[in-house]
Design an enzyme around this catalytic site. Structure first.
Site, short mmCIF file in Angstrom:
data_model
loop_
_atom_site.label_atom_id
_atom_site.label_comp_id
_atom_site.label_asym_id
_atom_site.label_seq_id
_atom_site.Cartn_x
_atom_site.Cartn_y
_atom_site.Cartn_z
CB THR A 1 -5.37 8.03 7.79
OG1 THR A 1 -4.21 8.44 8.59
CG2 THR A 1 -5.30 9.20 6.40
N GLY B 1 -7.20 3.64 10.95
CA GLY B 1 -7.64 2.21 10.26
C GLY B 1 -8.08 1.96 8.73
CB THR B 2 -6.20 4.01 5.99
OG1 THR B 2 -4.69 3.77 6.68
CG2 THR B 2 -6.90 5.46 6.13
N GLY B 3 -5.77 1.04 7.32
CA GLY B 3 -5.07 -0.65 7.06
C GLY B 3 -5.57 -1.33 7.02
CB CYS B 4 -8.14 -1.85 9.88
SG CYS B 4 -6.63 -2.20 11.22
CE LYS C 1 -1.52 -1.72 3.68
NZ LYS C 1 -2.31 -2.14 5.30
N1 LIG Z 1 -4.65 10.13 3.12
C1 LIG Z 1 -5.04 9.29 2.15
N2 LIG Z 1 -5.49 9.16 0.83
C2 LIG Z 1 -6.22 8.53 0.12
N3 LIG Z 1 -5.80 7.37 -0.05
C3 LIG Z 1 -4.88 6.60 1.05
C4 LIG Z 1 -4.33 7.84 2.34
N4 LIG Z 1 -4.04 7.32 3.45
C5 LIG Z 1 -4.27 5.84 3.14
N5 LIG Z 1 -4.45 5.85 2.05
C6 LIG Z 1 -5.44 4.46 1.58
O1 LIG Z 1 -5.37 3.60 2.79
C7 LIG Z 1 -5.08 1.91 1.97
C8 LIG Z 1 -3.89 1.98 3.50
O2 LIG Z 1 -2.51 2.78 3.13
P1 LIG Z 1 -1.65 2.94 4.54
O3 LIG Z 1 -1.50 4.48 5.14
O4 LIG Z 1 -0.17 2.95 3.09
O5 LIG Z 1 -2.38 1.66 5.45
P2 LIG Z 1 -1.77 1.56 6.61
O6 LIG Z 1 -3.24 1.78 7.21
O7 LIG Z 1 -1.84 0.17 7.09
O8 LIG Z 1 -0.54 2.40 7.09
C9 LIG Z 1 -3.77 2.22 0.76
O9 LIG Z 1 -5.22 1.91 -0.14
C10 LIG Z 1 -3.98 3.95 1.13
O10 LIG Z 1 -3.67 3.79 -0.71
C1 LIG Z 2 -6.24 -3.20 17.15
C2 LIG Z 2 -5.43 -2.17 16.02
N1 LIG Z 2 -5.58 -3.29 14.98
C3 LIG Z 2 -4.82 -2.65 14.28
C4 LIG Z 2 -4.53 -1.42 14.01
C5 LIG Z 2 -3.37 -0.63 12.88
O1 LIG Z 2 -4.55 -0.13 12.10
P1 LIG Z 2 -4.51 0.90 10.90
O2 LIG Z 2 -5.27 0.43 9.98
O3 LIG Z 2 -3.04 -0.20 10.48
O4 LIG Z 2 -3.87 1.64 11.03
P2 LIG Z 2 -3.57 3.03 12.27
O5 LIG Z 2 -4.91 2.96 12.73
O6 LIG Z 2 -2.71 2.04 12.70
O7 LIG Z 2 -3.96 4.41 11.37
C6 LIG Z 2 -4.74 -0.84 15.41
N2 LIG Z 2 -4.33 0.38 15.59
N3 LIG Z 2 -5.13 -1.16 16.45
#
Ligand SMILES: Nc1ncnc2c1ncn2[C@@H]1O[C@H](COP(=O)(O)OP(=O)(O)O)[C@@H](O)[C@H]1O
Ligand SMILES: Cc1ncc(COP(=O)(O)OP(=O)(O)O)c(N)n1
Length: 270
Positions: free
Chosen positions: A208, A210-213, A175
């Site tokens: 943002t 929880g975007t990854g989850c 990602k």
């Molecule tokens: N500021 C943003 N604008 C648009 N899409 C985003 C943004 N931040 C994250 N994403 C999208 O959200 C998803 C999670 O991305 P990322 O932030 O890399 O993962 P995580 O939440 O695990 O750190 C991906 O599809 C990414 O492209």
């Molecule tokens: C309980 C729990 N699981 C996963 C995460 C991490 O979430 P993620 O979607 O990778 O993004 P952030 O929350 O770290 O921005 C979490 N925080 N808690």
């Protein structure tokens, strides 16, 4: 009409934006029946993580056993697994039940910096879980930790995806939310042969959490319905884009995304 099911094996986020809560909301919005096996309880809000309380390994295994011996599932999504022992127990159950459509989100560190996976458990993810996985969805720092290489460019990301595929996982999505160079959010899918780019406008926001989850849960929901990996990643991308764009603006720190937004947008477009 068939009821599609998905199981999330992950930690609880008391704030409701990430973890089990984000996964179940996403499954529900994508019309998939959600089930859960908790690995840990976190005391968490938009300001950060105030406490991490892992569950006993037996408790994790028994939850999965209860689902596997009765309901079954069309897809599995893993999130925060915390320790080597929990990873091994989860992998053993997935293997024993022969589950397909396994989405591994290798959660390591919350955005605020709190560790959600013990450092020594990274090797266990690669050894026990990735060989059983359909797709792994690391962000850039997670891909760096899993491969041991530094990722600065898209070319680096492609190399990291190739290395990750060597673990036995079928597909890799790295990602792009952490790529500060791009003004687009580019997610890269590798199927062992070709690379596919899923691109959207990067939204300027601090909300943002929880975007990854959410993204990984949406992939699991779509795979549960029998969709292809490319279609599943595209829906997940559309889902997360809508969820970030239509922020809720709650909490005093990094707020959660809006899990209703994708469906609301679909209704407006109809
Ligand atoms: N500021 C943003 N604008 C648009 N899409 C985003 C943004 N931040 C994250 N994403 C999208 O959200 C998803 C999670 O991305 P990322 O932030 O890399 O993962 P995580 O939440 O695990 O750190 C991906 O599809 C990414 O492209
Ligand atoms: C309980 C729990 N699981 C996963 C995460 C991490 O979430 P993620 O979607 O990778 O993004 P952030 O929350 O770290 O921005 C979490 N925080 N808690």
């Amino acid at each position: 009409m068939k009821t599609y099911k998905a199981l999330t094996i992950a930690g609880s986020d008391s704030g409701g934006g990430a973890g089990i809560q984000a996964d179940l909301k996403t499954f529900q919005e994508l019309k998939v029946f959600g089930m859960s096996a908790l690995t840990a309880v976190t005391a968490q809000n938009t300001l950060g993580v105030q406490g991490v309380y892992p569950l006993a390994v037996d408790a994790v295994g028994q939850q999965i056993e209860s689902i596997g011996t009765d309901l079954g599932t069309d897809a599995v999504k893993t999130g925060m697994l915390f320790s080597n022992e929990i990873i091994q127990a989860v992998a053993e159950k997935i293997r024993a039940f022969g589950w397909k459509n396994v989405v591994v989100d290798p959660v390591m560190i919350a955005k605020g910096g709190a560790p959600l996976l013990q450092q020594e458990a990274i090797a266990a993810l690669k050894e026990y879980l990735l060989p059983l996985a359909t797709v792994v969805t690391p962000n850039i720092p997670e891909a760096e930790a899993l491969t041991g290489m530094s990722i600065q460019t898209l070319k680096d990301r492609k190399e990291a995806a190739k290395r990750l595929l060597e673990t036995g996982v079928q597909y890799v999505v790295i990602k792009g939310g952490h790529d500060d160079v791009e003004d687009e959010a580019i997610d890269l899918l590798y199927d062992g042969q070709d690379f596919f780019y899923f691109t959207s406008k990067k939204i300027e926001t601090k909300n943002t959490h929880g975007t990854g989850c959410t993204f990984a849960a949406a992939i699991a929901a779509e795979l549960a319905k029998g969709n292809s990996i490319n279609a599943a990643v595209q829906t997940a991308k559309d889902f997360i884009q809508a969820a970030i764009e239509n922020q809720l603006g709650i909490g005093n720190g990094h707020g959660p995304t809006n899990h209703w937004a994708y469906q609301q947008k679909q209704h407006v477009q109809r």
